[in-house]
Design an enzyme around this catalytic site. Structure first.
Site, PDB file in Angstrom:
ATOM      1  N   LYS A   1       5.356   9.988   0.438  1.00 19.27           N
ATOM      2  CA  LYS A   1       4.170  10.030   1.287  1.00 19.27           C
ATOM      3  C   LYS A   1       3.998   8.628   1.873  1.00 19.27           C
ATOM      4  O   LYS A   1       3.554   7.709   1.196  1.00 19.27           O
ATOM      5  CB  LYS A   1       2.925  10.402   0.483  1.00 19.27           C
ATOM      6  CG  LYS A   1       1.741  10.685   1.386  1.00 19.27           C
ATOM      7  CD  LYS A   1       0.423  10.258   0.813  1.00 19.27           C
ATOM      8  CE  LYS A   1       0.173   8.799   0.864  1.00 19.27           C
ATOM      9  NZ  LYS A   1       0.170   8.190   2.213  1.00 19.27           N
TER      10      LYS A   1
ATOM     11  N   GLU B   1       3.365  -1.234  -7.861  1.00 23.89           N
ATOM     12  CA  GLU B   1       3.528  -2.542  -7.213  1.00 23.89           C
ATOM     13  C   GLU B   1       2.230  -2.793  -6.463  1.00 23.89           C
ATOM     14  O   GLU B   1       2.021  -2.225  -5.398  1.00 23.89           O
ATOM     15  CB  GLU B   1       4.719  -2.521  -6.247  1.00 23.89           C
ATOM     16  CG  GLU B   1       6.063  -2.244  -6.904  1.00 23.89           C
ATOM     17  CD  GLU B   1       6.592  -3.431  -7.681  1.00 23.89           C
ATOM     18  OE1 GLU B   1       6.064  -4.545  -7.514  1.00 23.89           O
ATOM     19  OE2 GLU B   1       7.525  -3.248  -8.478  1.00 23.89           O
TER      20      GLU B   1
ATOM     21  N   CYS C   1       2.581  -8.794   0.331  1.00 23.07           N
ATOM     22  CA  CYS C   1       1.995  -8.867  -1.012  1.00 23.07           C
ATOM     23  C   CYS C   1       2.357 -10.164  -1.704  1.00 23.07           C
ATOM     24  O   CYS C   1       1.661 -10.596  -2.604  1.00 23.07           O
ATOM     25  CB  CYS C   1       2.453  -7.675  -1.838  1.00 23.07           C
ATOM     26  SG  CYS C   1       4.217  -7.501  -1.798  1.00 23.07           S
TER      27      CYS C   1
ATOM     28  N   GLU D   1      -7.426 -11.352  -2.039  1.00 25.54           N
ATOM     29  CA  GLU D   1      -6.224 -11.434  -1.217  1.00 25.54           C
ATOM     30  C   GLU D   1      -6.673 -11.305   0.246  1.00 25.54           C
ATOM     31  O   GLU D   1      -7.309 -10.314   0.608  1.00 25.54           O
ATOM     32  CB  GLU D   1      -5.352 -10.232  -1.620  1.00 25.54           C
ATOM     33  CG  GLU D   1      -4.012 -10.135  -0.986  1.00 25.54           C
ATOM     34  CD  GLU D   1      -3.296  -8.836  -1.412  1.00 25.54           C
ATOM     35  OE1 GLU D   1      -3.957  -7.843  -1.756  1.00 25.54           O
ATOM     36  OE2 GLU D   1      -2.056  -8.839  -1.371  1.00 25.54           O
TER      37      GLU D   1
HETATM   38  P1  NAD Z   1      -3.648   1.060   0.035  1.00 29.84           P
HETATM   39  O1  NAD Z   1      -3.692   1.076  -1.444  1.00 29.84           O
HETATM   40  O2  NAD Z   1      -4.892   1.316   0.784  1.00 29.84           O
HETATM   41  O3  NAD Z   1      -2.598   2.126   0.584  1.00 29.84           O
HETATM   42  C1  NAD Z   1      -1.294   2.202   0.097  1.00 29.84           C
HETATM   43  C2  NAD Z   1      -0.834   3.644   0.097  1.00 29.84           C
HETATM   44  O4  NAD Z   1      -1.653   4.409  -0.766  1.00 29.84           O
HETATM   45  C3  NAD Z   1      -0.900   4.327   1.464  1.00 29.84           C
HETATM   46  O5  NAD Z   1       0.218   5.169   1.605  1.00 29.84           O
HETATM   47  C4  NAD Z   1      -2.155   5.168   1.362  1.00 29.84           C
HETATM   48  O6  NAD Z   1      -2.121   6.321   2.168  1.00 29.84           O
HETATM   49  C5  NAD Z   1      -2.118   5.565  -0.098  1.00 29.84           C
HETATM   50  N1  NAD Z   1      -3.409   5.943  -0.666  1.00 29.84           N
HETATM   51  C6  NAD Z   1      -4.624   5.398  -0.425  1.00 29.84           C
HETATM   52  N2  NAD Z   1      -5.568   6.034  -1.155  1.00 29.84           N
HETATM   53  C7  NAD Z   1      -4.938   6.997  -1.866  1.00 29.84           C
HETATM   54  C8  NAD Z   1      -5.361   7.981  -2.807  1.00 29.84           C
HETATM   55  N3  NAD Z   1      -6.645   8.105  -3.176  1.00 29.84           N
HETATM   56  N4  NAD Z   1      -4.436   8.798  -3.339  1.00 29.84           N
HETATM   57  C9  NAD Z   1      -3.135   8.689  -3.001  1.00 29.84           C
HETATM   58  N5  NAD Z   1      -2.677   7.779  -2.121  1.00 29.84           N
HETATM   59  C10 NAD Z   1      -3.564   6.941  -1.563  1.00 29.84           C
HETATM   60  O7  NAD Z   1      -2.996  -0.337   0.399  1.00 29.84           O
HETATM   61  P2  NAD Z   1      -2.783  -0.977   1.837  1.00 29.84           P
HETATM   62  O8  NAD Z   1      -4.013  -1.697   2.230  1.00 29.84           O
HETATM   63  O9  NAD Z   1      -2.207   0.000   2.787  1.00 29.84           O
HETATM   64  O10 NAD Z   1      -1.609  -2.029   1.481  1.00 29.84           O
HETATM   65  C11 NAD Z   1      -1.866  -3.335   1.210  1.00 29.84           C
HETATM   66  C12 NAD Z   1      -1.875  -3.600  -0.289  1.00 29.84           C
HETATM   67  O11 NAD Z   1      -0.591  -3.290  -0.832  1.00 29.84           O
HETATM   68  C13 NAD Z   1      -2.093  -5.062  -0.594  1.00 29.84           C
HETATM   69  O12 NAD Z   1      -2.967  -5.192  -1.682  1.00 29.84           O
HETATM   70  C14 NAD Z   1      -0.699  -5.561  -0.964  1.00 29.84           C
HETATM   71  O13 NAD Z   1      -0.657  -6.692  -1.796  1.00 29.84           O
HETATM   72  C15 NAD Z   1      -0.118  -4.366  -1.624  1.00 29.84           C
HETATM   73  N6  NAD Z   1       1.346  -4.429  -1.610  1.00 29.84           N
HETATM   74  C16 NAD Z   1       1.982  -4.685  -2.797  1.00 29.84           C
HETATM   75  C17 NAD Z   1       3.359  -4.779  -2.825  1.00 29.84           C
HETATM   76  C18 NAD Z   1       4.075  -5.054  -4.110  1.00 29.84           C
HETATM   77  O14 NAD Z   1       5.281  -4.876  -4.131  1.00 29.84           O
HETATM   78  N7  NAD Z   1       3.398  -5.453  -5.163  1.00 29.84           N
HETATM   79  C19 NAD Z   1       4.097  -4.620  -1.636  1.00 29.84           C
HETATM   80  C20 NAD Z   1       3.411  -4.362  -0.442  1.00 29.84           C
HETATM   81  C21 NAD Z   1       2.027  -4.264  -0.457  1.00 29.84           C
END
Ligand code: NAD
Length: 477
Positions: free
Chosen positions: A176, A252, A286, A380
């Site tokens: 997804k 992650e 990230c 962040e």
């Molecule tokens: P987010 O958590 O809002 O979204 C990430 C994913 O989760 C998206 O696909 C979104 O559709 C899905 N999602 C959101 N709510 C959900 C739910 N209730 N149920 C199932 N899926 C759901 O994060 P974002 O703002 O899109 O991404 C940025 C964040 O990701 C930052 O905090 C960043 O540090 C982190 N990140 C971490 C890594 C790592 O490897 N540690 C890598 C990239 C990004």
């Protein structure tokens, strides 16, 4: 905008492109134009894909490691051959500058190459027995069907970093992708099919309602693993949901990296590497440098040189070759960055460069004298803002870095070898870059501690996340 760029917009279920009447728009953040209307999957598609994944799992696990490796190898070659299209799609759907997009495609392909090779090296073990009539064997088996959720900030690499090891191990995979960036994921899936990937082994379900779509996968006992990259609050919720069916999980999560720049550092190198660590992907990474701690004696010199380089960064349309800084991904991202800067200034920080927004573009910004109570010090930022802070000695630097609740990446700049080891070992982070602003690479473990998550991606650690251990005891010999 999308002339000469042909790409799928439908969901991939059972190896077929499924057109759905419900659609949602993917928007070019630089202009607000709609790039494409994409199939919007719901519970029905989720339930179908789930059944398909369970069935496909059995046959894919029975394919030999050599067969799986061959598919992955062809996938890798196709991804490289489509570098330009993928880079353009990423620029269009989330604003990544083209040159960074090309680098991401090579990085993303690197995971597929690495796991194509490793698929053939999932060796079992035999153990010495204390009984002469017994033979003790350990076998590694695929963990089972996997459900993966990826973020928008690295639309290609976050997909391959999960899917390649899962597929190499013999797991089927339902992806997804983020609402903002489904096009890159669908394009990668098309290349997987072209590479000879069997139908149903890798499925992609774009949706505008991630929570509803995820529910069937989280609740079903037959999905044996959840792999998630995204924010910490969402990761925590998914962890709780996945616990109900005792799934294996990899999380992650959010980062926010401290950078420690010691007075004995190579100043030029520290500036250049920290510039990449901070401003790559418009600060939306990230492992992005979130806080720059500089030892007092060189703080002024560092800030001056840094601000000079930041001024030279070119803000512009991500589709143009010279652009260094594109737009932020959406309004919410922009608002957070603005709020961090306004709050820091209101609490007494000074603005050295930047600080202004135009549309979704935020000028690369440097702040000095940020007070510890500021929001930017506690969260962040995920944007192109570099707060420069100071420290007096090594002990203070380490304790301030370890005081953050996150633990993904940290950076150290020093020419003193003993200090490099001392500090790298003392930092409570999963990744430490020593005189290196971009440490991520496919063969190395990537992941964090504390609120940055669980598990690792990349290298042999990334493969182990998709393997189950089976012990076979043979008696009567
Ligand atoms: P987010 O958590 O809002 O979204 C990430 C994913 O989760 C998206 O696909 C979104 O559709 C899905 N999602 C959101 N709510 C959900 C739910 N209730 N149920 C199932 N899926 C759901 O994060 P974002 O703002 O899109 O991404 C940025 C964040 O990701 C930052 O905090 C960043 O540090 C982190 N990140 C971490 C890594 C790592 O490897 N540690 C890598 C990239 C990004």
């Amino acid at each position: 905008m999308t002339e000469n760029l042909e790409f799928p917009r439908e969901a991939l279920i059972r190896g077929e492109w499924r057109a759905l009447p419900r659609r949602f728009p993917v928007v070019f953040p630089a202009t607000g134009e709609v790039v494409a209307e994409v199939a919007d999957c719901g519970i029905r598609e989720a339930e179908e894909a789930l059944e398909v994944a369970v069935a496909a799992q059995r046959t894919w696990a029975q394919a030999t490691a050599y067969e799986r490796a061959q598919v992955l190898r062809r996938w890798y070659e196709l991804i490289l051959a489509h570098e330009e299209a993928l880079a353009r799609l990423m620029a269009l759907e989330m604003g990544k500058p083209l040159k960074e997009g090309r680098a991401e495609v090579r990085y993303a392909a690197g995971f597929v190459e690495w796991y194509a090779e490793e698929a053939k090296r999932v060796y079992g073990e035999t153990l010495p027995s204390q009984f002469p009539h017994k033979r003790l064997l350990v076998r590694y088996e695929p963990v089972g069907p996997v459900y993966g959720i990826t973020p928008w900030n690295f639309p290609a690499a976050m997909v391959t970093r999960k899917a390649a090891p899962a597929l190499a191990a013999g797991c089927s995979f339902v992806l997804k992708p983020a609402e903002e960036s489904p096009l890159t994921a669908l394009y990668l899936a098309r290349l997987f099919l072209e590479a000879g990937g069997p139908p149903g082994v890798f499925q992609v379900l774009p949706t505008s309602d991630p929570e509803a779509l995820s529910r069937p996968f989280l609740e079903d006992e037959r999905i044996r693993k959840l792999t998630f990259t995204g924010s910490t609050p969402v990761g925590l919720r998914l962890y709780q949901e996945a616990a109900k069916t005792l799934k294996r999980v990899s999380l992650e999560l959010g980062g926010g990296a401290p950078v420690l720049i010691f007075a004995d550092a190579d100043l030029e190198r520290a500036v250049a590497e920290t510039l990449r660590a901070k401003f790559r992907n418009i600060g939306q990474s990230c492992v992005a440098a979130n806080w720059l701690f500089v030892e007092e004696p060189i703080a002024e010199a560092f800030a001056q040189l840094y601000a000079e380089r930041v001024r030279a960064l070119r803000v512009g349309n991500p589709l143009e070759e010279e652009t260094d800084i594109g737009p932020l991904v959406n309004e919410a991202a922009l608002r957070k960055v603005e709020a961090h800067v306004e709050d820091a200034l209101a609490r007494g920080a000074s603005l050295v460069v930047g600080g202004k927004a135009q549309g979704l573009f935020f000028a690369p910004t440097v702040l000095l004298g940020v007070k510890p109570g500021s929001r930017i010090f506690q969260e962040e930022t995920f944007g192109p803002v570099a707060p420069i802070l100071t420290f007096r000695d090594e002990a203070e630097a380490i304790s301030r870095a370890n005081a953050f609740p996150v633990g993904l990446a940290a950076y150290v700049f020093t020419r003193d070898l003993s200090r490099a080891f001392r500090v790298a070992e003392a930092l409570e982070y999963g990744i430490v870059g020593v005189n290196d602003g971009v440490p991520s690479t496919p063969q190395a473990p990537f992941g964090g501690v504390k609120r940055s998550g669980l598990g690792r991606e990349g290298g042999r650690w990334g493969l182990e996340e998709y393997l189950e251990v089976k012990f076979i005891s043979v008696g009567g010999i």
